[in-house]
Design a protein around this motif. Structure first.
Motif, mmCIF file in Angstrom:
data_model
loop_
_atom_site.group_PDB
_atom_site.id
_atom_site.type_symbol
_atom_site.label_atom_id
_atom_site.label_comp_id
_atom_site.label_asym_id
_atom_site.label_seq_id
_atom_site.Cartn_x
_atom_site.Cartn_y
_atom_site.Cartn_z
ATOM 1 N N HIS A 7 0.860 -1.187 0.000
ATOM 2 C CA HIS A 7 0.000 0.000 0.000
ATOM 3 C C HIS A 7 0.894 1.234 0.000
ATOM 4 O O HIS A 7 1.395 1.647 1.046
ATOM 5 C CB HIS A 7 -0.927 -0.018 1.214
ATOM 6 N N ARG A 10 0.647 4.011 2.537
ATOM 7 C CA ARG A 10 1.077 3.791 3.927
ATOM 8 C C ARG A 10 2.600 3.816 4.063
ATOM 9 O O ARG A 10 3.130 3.903 5.169
ATOM 10 C CB ARG A 10 0.591 2.434 4.443
ATOM 11 N N LYS A 12 6.503 4.590 4.276
ATOM 12 C CA LYS A 12 7.336 5.720 4.693
ATOM 13 C C LYS A 12 8.762 5.601 4.163
ATOM 14 O O LYS A 12 9.676 6.270 4.660
ATOM 15 C CB LYS A 12 7.343 5.834 6.217
ATOM 16 N N CYS A 14 11.131 3.390 4.458
ATOM 17 C CA CYS A 14 12.207 2.987 5.384
ATOM 18 C C CYS A 14 13.161 1.969 4.761
ATOM 19 O O CYS A 14 14.256 1.742 5.281
ATOM 20 C CB CYS A 14 11.618 2.438 6.674
ATOM 21 N N LEU A 16 13.156 -1.201 4.804
ATOM 22 C CA LEU A 16 13.392 -2.471 5.502
ATOM 23 C C LEU A 16 12.886 -3.657 4.688
ATOM 24 O O LEU A 16 13.518 -4.712 4.645
ATOM 25 C CB LEU A 16 12.734 -2.455 6.888
ATOM 26 N N TYR A 37 7.030 10.435 0.577
ATOM 27 C CA TYR A 37 8.045 9.379 0.647
ATOM 28 C C TYR A 37 8.149 8.644 -0.687
ATOM 29 O O TYR A 37 7.191 8.558 -1.444
ATOM 30 C CB TYR A 37 7.674 8.358 1.727
ATOM 31 N N PRO A 59 7.125 -1.639 9.380
ATOM 32 C CA PRO A 59 6.616 -1.037 10.615
ATOM 33 C C PRO A 59 5.228 -0.423 10.441
ATOM 34 O O PRO A 59 4.558 -0.149 11.426
ATOM 35 C CB PRO A 59 7.641 0.069 10.929
ATOM 36 N N GLU A 60 4.823 -0.193 9.200
ATOM 37 C CA GLU A 60 3.525 0.454 8.949
ATOM 38 C C GLU A 60 2.408 -0.567 8.718
ATOM 39 O O GLU A 60 1.264 -0.180 8.507
ATOM 40 C CB GLU A 60 3.633 1.377 7.730
ATOM 41 N N THR A 61 2.722 -1.844 8.734
ATOM 42 C CA THR A 61 1.767 -2.891 8.330
ATOM 43 C C THR A 61 1.117 -2.487 7.011
ATOM 44 O O THR A 61 -0.110 -2.487 6.874
ATOM 45 C CB THR A 61 0.696 -3.161 9.417
ATOM 46 N N ILE A 63 1.800 -3.909 3.996
ATOM 47 C CA ILE A 63 1.968 -4.948 2.975
ATOM 48 C C ILE A 63 1.029 -6.111 3.266
ATOM 49 O O ILE A 63 0.957 -6.566 4.411
ATOM 50 C CB ILE A 63 3.434 -5.443 2.919
ATOM 51 N N ARG B 33 -3.595 -6.600 7.742
ATOM 52 C CA ARG B 33 -3.707 -5.853 8.994
ATOM 53 C C ARG B 33 -4.626 -6.587 9.965
ATOM 54 O O ARG B 33 -5.709 -7.012 9.587
ATOM 55 C CB ARG B 33 -4.261 -4.446 8.722
ATOM 56 N N PHE B 42 0.193 5.292 11.244
ATOM 57 C CA PHE B 42 0.987 5.645 12.427
ATOM 58 C C PHE B 42 1.682 6.995 12.213
ATOM 59 O O PHE B 42 2.073 7.330 11.096
ATOM 60 C CB PHE B 42 2.073 4.596 12.680
ATOM 61 N N THR B 52 5.610 -1.742 14.575
ATOM 62 C CA THR B 52 5.702 -3.205 14.531
ATOM 63 C C THR B 52 5.111 -3.811 15.807
ATOM 64 O O THR B 52 4.347 -4.773 15.761
ATOM 65 C CB THR B 52 7.182 -3.629 14.398
#
Ligand SMILES: Cc1ncc(C[n+]2csc(CCOP(=O)(O)OP(=O)(O)O)c2C)c(N)n1
Ligand code: SF4
Ligand code: SF4
Ligand code: SF4
Ligand SMILES: [Mg+2]
Lengths: 80, 277
Positions: A7, A10, A12, A14, A16, A37, A59-61, A63, B33, B42, B52
């Protein structure tokens, strides 16, 4: 449909998910999302096996992951 | 809650891997989710593990089926808005006082699942007295503790958990033990107290460790639901912004350096059948 659904709104940026993808299927986009971003994109869907490493680390959930179901398994599930 | 896309069709066109095309009838969503996590994006910085850990808590609430009887207590710190992110009842406590608020809620409403969510400044600095006494009393609460070794929210000041030599805005030459003491290891400190039923520490640095975290969280929840005592899971979490590192480097720093000061593992397990989780 791709097994890995990012998504972009959502994200950012990062990175990761890119760093943890064992198949090197992800890249960072040149585009910017609404928040400014550079979102991650599934650049190589043919490499993706739906392992969900990227989704676990995001960290944003942001995916979702899908896996292929075999017909036998699906039929058993329907009967059960 | 982001709804999964309907995957009934589109599927047969899929081919690849070792699965033959005719065997493919459906795509199943295996990661999405959790229901207990709200839809709101967030406010955390890129690469921050607060998000997380929120997701893992929401996964647990879903898994245990506690969505309609959970009360979460939020801290002061970067997670001050945590009440925005859970589809459960949430209360905002004053700084460090979440265990006291949780004590009141749990004693008044013992059928609720009550958790606190606390940073290291919140739990180990201003709120140290609260957590020690809640642990000593063996309150039936579950504590989700985020140790990022810094006061993230207020601009990166030194925390009781900052490493020796760590540069922060209040230890610009690096933390000096002669001046500001040694890092406080919360699990080691609290594990002496009889009221603690379960306590563990894990670094949120890889999918494998995230899975380990889930195992620990299940036990810390069971410590409450099986009426054994206080449960606590400490996560070693990155603060990429206040550490001045990229999200990836911050995770490497935890695995290389932070775990030497804060060794991961289980410290207390008084559950009847520890292997079950
Ligand atoms: C009574 C009181 N004292 C001090 C503060 C200022 N303050 C806000 S957040 C914070 C520290 C937060 O650090 P931590 O708990 O580690 O959370 P993080 O932001 O790192 O997640 C402090 C000292 C406050 N809000 N209230
Ligand atoms: S699901 Fe696995 S293979 Fe696919 S993009 Fe994510 S990490 Fe890579
Ligand atoms: S892990 Fe999530 S937030 Fe980070 S780059 Fe990937 S999709 Fe974006
Ligand atoms: S300041 Fe640190 S702890 Fe706070 S949201 Fe940013 S990265 Fe996370
Ligand atoms: Mg902190």
């Amino acid at each position: 449909m791709d097994l890995c659904q990012i998504h972009a709104d959502r994200c950012k940026g990062c990175e990761l998910c890119v760093q943890f993808c064992p198949k090197h299927a992800l890249e960072m986009s040149e585009e910017r999302n609404a928040a400014g971003y550079h979102p991650a994109v599934l650049a190589h869907p043919e490499l993706c096996n739906g392992c969900a490493m990227c989704a676990q680390m995001c960290p944003e959930t942001g995916i979702e992951i899908y896996r292929r179901q075999k017909r036998a398994r699906q039929d058993a599930a329907n009967q059960g | 809650m982001t709804t999964a896309m309907n995957s009934q069709d589109g599927m047969k066109k899929q081919n690849g891997g070792s699965v033959a095309a005719e065997d493919l009838v459906d795509l199943k969503c295996v990661f999405e989710r959790p229901q207990s996590l709200s839809d709101k994006p967030f406010h955390y910085c890129p690469g921050c593990s607060h998000g997380t850990y929120h997701r893992l808590i929401a996964e647990m609430i879903d898994e245990f089926g506690f969505m309609d009887r959970t009360v979460g207590i939020c801290p002061v710190g970067c997670a001050v808005f945590a009440y925005e992110y859970f589809e459960t009842d949430m209360i905002e406590a004053s700084h460090g006082r979440a265990p006291a608020v949780a004590t009141g809620v749990k004693r008044a409403l013992p059928d609720r699942f009550v958790f606190t969510y606390q940073g290291d400044g919140d739990l180990a600095s201003i709120g140290m007295g609260e957590i020690i006494h809640a642990a000593a009393r063996g309150e039936r609460i579950t504590v989700f503790f985020v140790n990022n070794g810094i006061f993230g929210m207020t601009g990166g000041q030194m925390a009781p958990t900052s490493l020796i030599g760590q540069k922060t805005t209040t230890s610009v030459d690096g933390r000096d033990a002669r001046a500001t003491g040694h890092p406080i290891r919360v699990c080691e400190l609290l594990s002496n107290l009889e009221g603690v039923a379960y306590m563990a520490r894990v670094a949120l640095t890889s999918p494998k460790n995230i899975n380990t975290c889930r195992k620990y969280m299940r036990k810390a929840i069971r410590a409450q639901t099986e009426d054994v005592g206080l449960g606590l899971v400490e996560v070693l979490s990155p603060c990429p912004v206040q550490w001045g590192m990229s999200p990836g480097d911050a995770l490497h720093h935890i695995e290389e350096d932070v775990v030497k000061e804060f060794p991961p593992g289980e410290f207390v397990d008084k559950l009847a059948d520890p292997v079950k989780a």
